[in-house]
Design an enzyme around this catalytic site. Structure first.
Site, PDB file in Angstrom:
ATOM      1  N   ASP A  67      -1.622   4.267   7.804  1.00 45.37           N
ATOM      2  CA  ASP A  67      -2.045   3.096   7.038  1.00 45.37           C
ATOM      3  C   ASP A  67      -3.366   3.376   6.311  1.00 45.37           C
ATOM      4  OD1 ASP A  67      -1.837  -0.064   6.770  1.00 45.37           O
ATOM      5  OD2 ASP A  67      -3.895   0.397   7.362  1.00 45.37           O
ATOM      6  N   GLY A 120      -1.251  -9.333  18.481  1.00 46.77           N
ATOM      7  CA  GLY A 120      -0.492  -9.274  17.240  1.00 46.77           C
ATOM      8  C   GLY A 120      -1.148  -8.397  16.185  1.00 46.77           C
ATOM      9  N   LYS A 178       0.825  -1.221   0.000  1.00 49.41           N
ATOM     10  CA  LYS A 178       0.000   0.000   0.000  1.00 49.41           C
ATOM     11  C   LYS A 178       0.849   1.258   0.000  1.00 49.41           C
ATOM     12  CE  LYS A 178      -0.400  -0.657   4.898  1.00 49.41           C
ATOM     13  NZ  LYS A 178      -0.427  -2.073   5.153  1.00 49.41           N
ATOM     14  N   LYS A 236      -4.379   3.850   2.117  1.00 47.80           N
ATOM     15  CA  LYS A 236      -5.430   3.073   1.473  1.00 47.80           C
ATOM     16  C   LYS A 236      -6.494   3.974   0.846  1.00 47.80           C
ATOM     17  CE  LYS A 236      -4.659  -0.884   4.523  1.00 47.80           C
ATOM     18  NZ  LYS A 236      -5.033  -1.415   5.860  1.00 47.80           N
ATOM     19  N   VAL A 294      -5.051  -2.830  -0.480  1.00 45.98           N
ATOM     20  CA  VAL A 294      -6.113  -2.196   0.294  1.00 45.98           C
ATOM     21  C   VAL A 294      -7.058  -3.247   0.857  1.00 45.98           C
ATOM     22  CG1 VAL A 294      -8.060  -0.582   0.263  1.00 45.98           C
ATOM     23  CG2 VAL A 294      -6.051  -0.116  -1.135  1.00 45.98           C
ATOM     24  N   GLU A 310      -4.396  -5.727  -5.758  1.00 51.09           N
ATOM     25  CA  GLU A 310      -5.624  -5.924  -4.959  1.00 51.09           C
ATOM     26  C   GLU A 310      -5.338  -5.994  -3.469  1.00 51.09           C
ATOM     27  OE1 GLU A 310      -8.914  -5.661  -4.066  1.00 51.09           O
ATOM     28  OE2 GLU A 310      -9.323  -6.496  -6.039  1.00 51.09           O
ATOM     29  N   GLY A 341      -3.949 -10.132   7.666  1.00 57.85           N
ATOM     30  CA  GLY A 341      -3.750 -11.548   7.945  1.00 57.85           C
ATOM     31  C   GLY A 341      -3.123 -12.234   6.760  1.00 57.85           C
ATOM     32  N   GLY A 392      -6.851  -6.017   2.569  1.00 58.99           N
ATOM     33  CA  GLY A 392      -6.553  -7.446   2.584  1.00 58.99           C
ATOM     34  C   GLY A 392      -7.344  -8.278   1.602  1.00 58.99           C
TER      35      GLY A 392
END
Lengths: 425, 425
Positions: free
Chosen positions: B198, B184, B102, B202, B129, B126, B299, B131
């Site tokens: 972040d 996490g 990103k 995006k 942004v 893809e 993830g 996930g």
């Protein structure tokens, strides 16, 4: 770039409007100025309530199919006859096809898709499921890295509107249906929606894309919402659920469950908050986890949005020299599970005589068939007849049905008032 | 079909696992058996906690870029340096590129995209942004018939997790952050997430696709969630709102508002029910109406799902002879509105001395600047300092700020404790 519309009803009007209103965007994104060269209608003289140049309208299919300059046929008439023949004819004359026709895709789509592949033309049908929601493209392009495990959809706006009214405004089914008809969400004959034929076609299409299986719609379990009563919605709330009409396709021990029926789902699940005439499709994939797409499942512009996006997708490819990519279907189709093998929780509402020992007898019979109760409410004490309402743990439907047959025959059981599946999700 | 991975962190591991686990599906759908021929890592000897054949690992970029048999480069290392150079090099050696980066796409993506176009290779992103959520493909392929009017996203899972904890478990920001770190979800240095960098990257990427404008991220308003206190969340509930960190891009009178900040949104809006680390993007288009996509925004496997889908998309096209389709960007870019021109409702919490006439003075000043109050709560009566909390009607931010400067200087105003935008949606 000349295209033709077959049909000028609700969706056709949406397509026309979008091509007018968003002319510039469509032209930039497709690389073509799109001209609707012909519109095939049954009655050229009909008043349609909006402006469309008279010279475009024709009731003669030959004018459309014999015109080689028309490269894309947009089928928005609905039904199989004559839409199927028209689409076949278009494909065989190497015209690309865009359709919004769920009934045709669900029932004769396999032939159409095969024929398009053979003829090197594109056949796109995003608008056939859930109106504006790009679920077909999602499955075809975006979820290809996944084994799809579950597709669960609220894919009929009319029934969702009715159930929302029943849930939040305490309407009866009848008055909610009446309101849906007044709003134009439901037809005068509401069978296609409330008896879940519409949802059946859609889950059939999604199943074919997600699981690579093409079961005949007649072999898929279908149950509408006519039996949902206000009292069931009230009990659902007490148990922490809301009732939605779901189309479900999910893997289960190497087989596939496909079914369309009302179900209770947990009130904090994202699908539980899909209200009014909105649609949503919830998908589980083994890589992506949970994915939901939510939007307008019907209406001229949302559905037209999908149709026009399909037209643009075609034009962004090499329309003169098209080779179909590989089918996304996997090779080993899953076997369709019988409903007896379906496993869910169940909500059961009984009308019984209020005599001692009733609950013991009911739960004994259930236990003999491996059905265990997770929660229970008994209402109406002091009256001759009371409601005994309970939710089971996860149970094989076949075993539940056998148990319920026995329970039904008990002398103190007046009726099994309702059985509704509970999807824990 | 040989591909190479640049990087083998969280996302790289996801890509590797999916290519292993879903080998058959990937092969059927792409038409190729995909072989990861090289994996570029900084430290070949590092223990990664999962099995990957040692001979694939290399720390020498030449081994990747000089191998002509490698056709697709999958960049999952993150950051701009050296990812940008590596991607440029891949593109110039006619290798197709898939990236999850990103930061690179938001800051130097325009150059990369132009270079890919020039070299006739595909550059897909893809995974950059949200996930697993296929929002890029959605904008690029499915919403092309629309004028996009609004994009509103919950596009940072960490802050959404923190805000969910604060909302439903009454945690403080600090303890919720601590928990996010333990789970996490948040880094030891949480700046990128909680200060909304972040989310900024995006929304910049989504804005470029939805509105065809490429504003420098430094010109986009950004505000994190550090100032959100439990008391604000409590007041939000009282007013019928929940607080979410939103990335917003919307047309406003021929200009474009782009901003990232926490906002109150109505509790029954679909975005309000996007909880925990889930992401969702809500879009309004002039044809499709409302559309929302919901899913896992991070993830290894969800993000890997998007990366592998991009690889499959590339392979389903003609990889030897690729011509980029037309850009979907429209020609006339909208001008970026200054924050002063932003119009929303505002939640304002003041700490004031509890003396008579206070509310009158405050509302007089607001009124002089065309700010009107829609609801108000005063709390702490009997104490020296009380909270005066109110929500305004729709207001120009510039006017509100001027009014607040005046209010701040009033003798009985101890502090302006918080100002949070309220998005009616």
């Amino acid at each position: 770039m000349k295209i033709a519309l077959l049909g000028l009803g609700n969706v056709g009007r949406g397509v026309w409007k979008i091509l007018e209103t968003n002319k510039e965007e469509v032209s930039e994104r497709s690389g073509y100025d799109i001209e609707v060269a012909k519109i095939l209608v049954r009655d050229v003289a009909k008043n349609r309530g909006f402006e469309v140049p008279e010279e475009l309208l024709t009731s003669d299919p030959e004018e459309v199919f014999n015109d080689d300059s028309i490269r894309i046929i947009v089928e928005v008439m609905g039904g199989v006859d004559p839409a199927y023949d028209y689409m076949m004819r278009a494909i065989r004359s190497k015209k690309h096809v865009v359709t919004a026709n769920k009934f045709a895709i669900a029932t004769v789509g396999d032939e159409l898709i095969a024929e398009a592949r053979k003829n090197g033309v594109m056949l796109y049908y995003e608008a056939s499921v859930a109106g504006g929601i790009p679920i077909i493209n999602g499955l075809n392009e975006s979820l290809t890295a996944n084994k799809i495990e579950e597709i669960i959809g609220i894919i009929n706006g009319t029934t969702n509107y009715i159930l929302t009214k029943m849930t939040y405004e305490n309407c009866s089914f009848e008055s909610a249906l009446k309101e849906a008809q007044d709003m134009g969400y439901a037809e005068a004959d509401p069978t296609a929606d409330v008896d879940a034929y519409d949802a059946l076609y859609k889950i059939r299409i999604l199943t074919s894309l997600g699981f690579g299986v093409n079961y005949d719609v007649d072999n898929i379990y279908r149950e509408g919402i006519r039996n949902i009563q206000s009292v069931d919605i009230e009990y659902a709330k007490k148990f922490g659920y809301v009732i939605k009409l779901l189309g479900i396709a999910k893997e289960n021990n190497g087989g596939l469950e496909i079914r369309v029926h009302p179900a209770m789902i947990p009130e904090r699940h994202p699908l539980a908050n899909v209200n009014d005439s909105f649609n949503a499709i919830f998908i589980k994939g083994n890589a992506i986890g949970d994915l939901m797409m939510y939007g307008r499942g019907a209406g001229d512009l949302p559905t037209g949005s999908s149709v026009v996006a399909d037209i643009i997708s075609i034009l962004r490819k090499d329309i003169d020299n098209y080779t179909a990519p590989r089918a996304i279907n996997v090779k080993k189709p899953l076997l369709l599970k019988s409903m007896d093998e379906t496993e869910t929780d169940y909500y059961i509402r009984l009308k019984i005589k209020d005599i001692p020992g009733v609950l013991g007898q009911v739960s004994t019979i259930l236990g003999q068939h491996d059905v265990s109760i997770s929660s229970m409410i008994q209402k109406g004490q002091g009256h001759e007849w009371v409601s005994l309402v309970f939710v089971t743990h996860k149970t094989l439907e076949g075993k539940l049905n056998t148990a319920m047959e026995e329970i039904k025959s008990l002398s103190f059981v007046e009726e099994v008032s309702n059985i509704i599946r509970v999807e824990k999700l």
